[in-house]
Design an enzyme around this catalytic site. Structure first.
Site, PDB file in Angstrom:
ATOM      1  N   SER A 147       0.849  -1.192   0.000  1.00  0.00           N
ATOM      2  CA  SER A 147       0.000   0.000   0.000  1.00  0.00           C
ATOM      3  C   SER A 147       0.884   1.241   0.000  1.00  0.00           C
ATOM      4  O   SER A 147       2.009   1.205   0.532  1.00  0.00           O
ATOM      5  CB  SER A 147      -0.849  -0.025   1.277  1.00  0.00           C
ATOM      6  OG  SER A 147      -1.338   1.271   1.568  1.00  0.00           O
TER       7      SER A 147
ATOM      8  N   TYR B 122      -1.023  -0.956  10.293  1.00  0.00           N
ATOM      9  CA  TYR B 122      -1.066  -1.448   8.903  1.00  0.00           C
ATOM     10  C   TYR B 122       0.131  -0.887   8.127  1.00  0.00           C
ATOM     11  O   TYR B 122       0.824  -1.624   7.420  1.00  0.00           O
ATOM     12  CB  TYR B 122      -2.397  -0.991   8.318  1.00  0.00           C
ATOM     13  CG  TYR B 122      -2.637  -1.205   6.842  1.00  0.00           C
ATOM     14  CD1 TYR B 122      -3.014  -2.450   6.352  1.00  0.00           C
ATOM     15  CD2 TYR B 122      -2.556  -0.135   5.937  1.00  0.00           C
ATOM     16  CE1 TYR B 122      -3.290  -2.628   4.990  1.00  0.00           C
ATOM     17  CE2 TYR B 122      -2.834  -0.297   4.596  1.00  0.00           C
ATOM     18  CZ  TYR B 122      -3.194  -1.546   4.118  1.00  0.00           C
ATOM     19  OH  TYR B 122      -3.463  -1.707   2.781  1.00  0.00           O
TER      20      TYR B 122
HETATM   21  N1  LIG Z   1      -8.636  -1.875  -1.478  1.00  0.00           N
HETATM   22  C1  LIG Z   1      -7.816  -0.854  -1.311  1.00  0.00           C
HETATM   23  O1  LIG Z   1      -8.230   0.324  -1.383  1.00  0.00           O
HETATM   24  C2  LIG Z   1      -6.385  -1.122  -1.031  1.00  0.00           C
HETATM   25  C3  LIG Z   1      -5.494  -0.040  -0.952  1.00  0.00           C
HETATM   26  C4  LIG Z   1      -4.152  -0.288  -0.700  1.00  0.00           C
HETATM   27  C5  LIG Z   1      -3.707  -1.586  -0.534  1.00  0.00           C
HETATM   28  N2  LIG Z   1      -4.603  -2.621  -0.598  1.00  0.00           N
HETATM   29  C6  LIG Z   1      -4.102  -3.985  -0.383  1.00  0.00           C
HETATM   30  O2  LIG Z   1      -4.674  -4.849  -1.347  1.00  0.00           O
HETATM   31  C7  LIG Z   1      -4.818  -6.146  -0.780  1.00  0.00           C
HETATM   32  C8  LIG Z   1      -6.246  -6.636  -0.980  1.00  0.00           C
HETATM   33  O3  LIG Z   1      -7.134  -5.719  -0.381  1.00  0.00           O
HETATM   34  P1  LIG Z   1      -8.714  -5.792  -0.677  1.00  0.00           P
HETATM   35  O4  LIG Z   1      -9.228  -4.420  -0.527  1.00  0.00           O
HETATM   36  O5  LIG Z   1      -8.965  -6.531  -1.927  1.00  0.00           O
HETATM   37  O6  LIG Z   1      -9.193  -6.678   0.582  1.00  0.00           O
HETATM   38  P2  LIG Z   1     -10.573  -7.441   0.830  1.00  0.00           P
HETATM   39  O7  LIG Z   1     -10.805  -7.426   2.298  1.00  0.00           O
HETATM   40  O8  LIG Z   1     -11.658  -6.904  -0.053  1.00  0.00           O
HETATM   41  O9  LIG Z   1     -10.272  -8.931   0.347  1.00  0.00           O
HETATM   42  C9  LIG Z   1      -9.224  -9.646   0.919  1.00  0.00           C
HETATM   43  C10 LIG Z   1      -9.574 -11.116   1.087  1.00  0.00           C
HETATM   44  O10 LIG Z   1      -8.550 -11.640   1.946  1.00  0.00           O
HETATM   45  C11 LIG Z   1      -9.132 -12.627   2.792  1.00  0.00           C
HETATM   46  N3  LIG Z   1      -8.352 -12.810   4.000  1.00  0.00           N
HETATM   47  C12 LIG Z   1      -8.342 -12.034   5.110  1.00  0.00           C
HETATM   48  N4  LIG Z   1      -7.563 -12.584   6.054  1.00  0.00           N
HETATM   49  C13 LIG Z   1      -7.047 -13.737   5.527  1.00  0.00           C
HETATM   50  C14 LIG Z   1      -6.191 -14.751   6.029  1.00  0.00           C
HETATM   51  N5  LIG Z   1      -5.723 -14.696   7.264  1.00  0.00           N
HETATM   52  N6  LIG Z   1      -5.905 -15.802   5.217  1.00  0.00           N
HETATM   53  C15 LIG Z   1      -6.401 -15.880   3.955  1.00  0.00           C
HETATM   54  N7  LIG Z   1      -7.233 -14.933   3.437  1.00  0.00           N
HETATM   55  C16 LIG Z   1      -7.552 -13.881   4.215  1.00  0.00           C
HETATM   56  C17 LIG Z   1     -10.523 -12.090   3.082  1.00  0.00           C
HETATM   57  O11 LIG Z   1     -11.407 -13.144   3.469  1.00  0.00           O
HETATM   58  C18 LIG Z   1     -10.917 -11.399   1.764  1.00  0.00           C
HETATM   59  O12 LIG Z   1     -11.707 -12.244   0.951  1.00  0.00           O
HETATM   60  C19 LIG Z   1      -4.402  -6.024   0.675  1.00  0.00           C
HETATM   61  O13 LIG Z   1      -3.058  -6.449   0.821  1.00  0.00           O
HETATM   62  C20 LIG Z   1      -4.512  -4.549   0.950  1.00  0.00           C
HETATM   63  O14 LIG Z   1      -3.659  -4.138   1.991  1.00  0.00           O
HETATM   64  C21 LIG Z   1      -5.919  -2.419  -0.832  1.00  0.00           C
END
Ligand SMILES: NC(=O)c1ccc[n+]([C@@H]2O[C@H](COP(=O)([O-])OP(=O)(O)OC[C@H]3O[C@@H](n4cnc5c(N)ncnc54)[C@H](O)[C@@H]3O)[C@@H](O)[C@H]2O)c1
Length: 253
Positions: free
Chosen positions: A146, A159
């Site tokens: 991120s 985070y």
């Molecule tokens: N969405 C954003 O705006 C954003 C911004 C910056 C970084 N990110 C990064 O992108 C990545 C994905 O984010 P997202 O928004 O798609 O998340 P999300 O919460 O929509 O989806 C993530 C999935 O990970 C699964 N998960 C959670 N804990 C877990 C575990 N212990 N073992 C296996 N699976 C697990 C959840 O069940 C979920 O289905 C993350 O690393 C996040 O930090 C997202």
């Protein structure tokens, strides 16, 4: 012949949002894809949304934050699909972490949720697949990070610490592995459309939105496209890097 024909990929947290977009792009590029998620039904539902599955698909539910479950989960993927060539550490939003807020008000008993998943979880997966990749002299580790890992962002300090930590680990391991045929890189995201939808039409969201020069939010498949490139032969000289995908934003997330 598609770009990743014959390659085997594992995407953690692929049950929805960014991870699903990454899995879709990898599958379209010809890779066999194991879709991990903490929730088995989410991994299965995601698998059913992938149209292009010529390389093969597998729902691979396990808890990334638990070493024994990572070892057992990866062993099953390798038994059913074959040795993992491409690891995408995407799971990074832990359940149970509580609301975001200022560090000064944070509860130390809650800190481990983010560290366990983003730092230890990613390290468990990398440590488990790396020896096989090195032995086969080919591998790709792609970490989803991120902007908050390299820029100050209020209210998400634990985070941020975990994301900065895993980016630091990758940079060092990338050097250790530089002559092994294995590359390790991170992609640091700005605010994505899926998170914005969950936030609703808040003033905070409007403020972040106004700092994105492109005037729109990121889409999961745009991240997937970069993952495919990093996983391809074309990116073989790229290692130890963090690529920011955020519409030109200077605001982390
Ligand atoms: N969405 C954003 O705006 C954003 C911004 C910056 C970084 N990110 C990064 O992108 C990545 C994905 O984010 P997202 O928004 O798609 O998340 P999300 O919460 O929509 O989806 C993530 C999935 O990970 C699964 N998960 C959670 N804990 C877990 C575990 N212990 N073992 C296996 N699976 C697990 C959840 O069940 C979920 O289905 C993350 O690393 C996040 O930090 C997202």
């Amino acid at each position: 012949m598609a770009e990743l024909d014959g390659k085997i990929a594992l995407v953690t947290g692929a049950g929805r949002s960014v991870g699903l977009g990454i899995a879709q792009e990898l599958a379209q590029a010809g890779a066999a894809v194991a879709l991990n998620d903490l929730h088995p039904e989410r991994a299965q539902a995601a698998l059913e949304q992938i149209e292009s599955a010529a390389g093969g698909l597998l729902a691979a539910p396990f808890d990334v934050a638990n070493l024994e479950s990572v070892r057992a989960g990866i062993a099953r993927v390798e038994r059913e699909l074959g040795p993992i060539d491409i690891l995408v550490n995407n799971a990074g939003i832990p359940e149970g972490a509580g609301a975001a807020g200022p560090f000064v008000q944070s509860d130390p008993a809650q800190w481990h949720f983010n560290i366990d998943l983003n730092l230890y979880g990613s390290m468990y997966c990398i440590r488990t697949v790396l020896p096989g990749m090195a032995q086969r002299k080919w591998g790709r580790v792609i970490q989803i990070s991120s902007g908050a890992g390299s820029r100050g962002v209020p209210n998400v300090s634990i985070y941020s610490a975990a994301k900065a930590g895993i980016e630091g680990l990758l940079r060092s391991v990338a050097i250790e592995m530089a002559q092994s045929g294995v590359t390790l890189n991170a992609i640091a995201l700005g605010l994505m459309a899926n998170t914005a939808e969950r936030m609703g039409d808040s003033a905070y969201l409007q403020r972040i939105f106004s700092t994105i020069p492109m005037g729109r939010l990121g889409q999961p498949r745009e991240i997937g496209a970069c993952v495919v490139w990093l996983a391809s032969e074309k990116a073989g000289y790229v290692t130890g890097q963090t690529i920011h995908i955020n519409g030109g934003s200077v605001h982390g997330r």
